[in-house]
Design a protein around this motif. Structure first.
Motif, short mmCIF file in Angstrom:
data_model
loop_
_atom_site.label_atom_id
_atom_site.label_comp_id
_atom_site.label_asym_id
_atom_site.label_seq_id
_atom_site.Cartn_x
_atom_site.Cartn_y
_atom_site.Cartn_z
N LYS A 71 28.26 6.23 -20.42
CA LYS A 71 27.93 5.22 -21.43
C LYS A 71 28.69 5.49 -22.73
O LYS A 71 29.14 4.56 -23.40
CB LYS A 71 26.43 5.20 -21.70
N SER A 86 21.24 2.23 -25.13
CA SER A 86 20.25 1.35 -24.49
C SER A 86 20.80 -0.05 -24.21
O SER A 86 20.11 -0.86 -23.58
CB SER A 86 19.00 1.25 -25.37
N ARG A 89 23.75 -0.91 -18.96
CA ARG A 89 23.11 -0.60 -17.68
C ARG A 89 24.17 -0.65 -16.58
O ARG A 89 24.88 -1.65 -16.45
CB ARG A 89 21.98 -1.57 -17.38
N TRP A 135 21.08 -8.49 -16.13
CA TRP A 135 20.60 -7.33 -16.89
C TRP A 135 19.23 -6.88 -16.39
O TRP A 135 18.98 -5.68 -16.20
CB TRP A 135 20.54 -7.71 -18.37
N THR A 139 18.47 -1.04 -12.95
CA THR A 139 17.68 0.11 -13.39
C THR A 139 18.52 0.98 -14.31
O THR A 139 19.66 1.31 -13.98
CB THR A 139 17.19 0.94 -12.20
N SER A 140 17.97 1.35 -15.45
CA SER A 140 18.68 2.24 -16.36
C SER A 140 18.21 3.66 -16.13
O SER A 140 17.05 4.00 -16.37
CB SER A 140 18.43 1.82 -17.82
N ASP A 142 19.61 6.07 -17.72
CA ASP A 142 19.64 6.56 -19.10
C ASP A 142 20.24 7.96 -19.25
O ASP A 142 19.93 8.67 -20.20
CB ASP A 142 18.23 6.54 -19.68
#
Length: 222
Positions: A71, A86, A89, A135, A139-140, A142
């Protein structure tokens, strides 16, 4: 005689009423005014509403990602486009190889700026318009989930825990499954960590290690 006096009084009172000025309340005049403005004012208000810039989230799908793209790599590439961790994704296939990523821009301005950056930097990625449904389906992870590939078929949960010895992770989160591979299917495991830093630390210290004498590889999912 009394009849003539009564008729005279009636005549005098009618004459006084005819001469008395009529007092009009300003509130009556106010409510008699029309609510609508002039046609010129209405047209100006309509034009201002139509030309007002619309604000809202804009989504874009980013393709041509490498297997180890993070990311932070995307944020640095689109510097100045108001993206945060955030707002990204990743879209993975069943083997957890990235097919692309969906980006969430705060408005149309940053999205247009990202398109211009791609043109200026040589189109390293490919960005196309997306919608909110794409979007919502993703699933993120993270950056807090680690994928372990090459886990032996006879390995248990305890064996995976031994591989991660010295790392801070959630042992109850370990999931093991099999995915098709060539020439043989591959057994994998997913492990969650409390923070991105601890997940990255596990990747740096345990990647290319062994599980029951079998070499394994690790990757941090975004």
């Amino acid at each position: 005689m009394w009849r003539r006096n009564l008729l005279a009084r009636i005549a005098i009172s009618r004459d006084l009423c005819a001469r008395e000025p009529v007092i009009r309340s300003p509130f009556v005049d106010r409510w008699k005014k029309p609510f609508s403005t002039s046609s010129e004012e209405q047209e100006a208000a309509t034009e201002a509403f139509v030309s007002r810039p619309t604000k809202g989230l804009v989504y874009g799908r980013l393709n041509q990602l490498g297997k180890n793209t993070l990311k932070t790599d995307i944020i640095h590439f689109f510097d100045g486009c108001n993206l945060t961790l955030s707002d990204i994704r990743f879209d993975y296939n069943r083997s957890y190889n990235p097919l692309g990523a969906v980006l969430q821009f705060p408005s149309k301005g940053p999205f247009d700026a990202a398109v211009k950056l791609l043109i200026r930097k040589g189109r390293l990625y490919r960005l196309e318009k997306a919608d909110r449904s794409q979007w919502d389906l993703l699933t993120s992870y993270d950056g807090k989930t680690v994928l372990i590939q090459g886990v032996p078929r006879n390995a248990s949960f305890d064996d995976v825990e031994r591989v991660l010895s010295g790392c801070n992770f959630d042992s109850s989160s370990i999931q093991m499954f099999v995915r098709p591979g060539f020439p043989d299917s591959v057994r994998m495991a997913l492990v969650q960590f409390p923070t991105r830093l601890e997940a990255m630390n596990a990747f740096l210290t345990k990647n290319r290690s062994f599980c029951l004498n079998n070499p394994i590889s690790m990757r941090v999912l975004q």
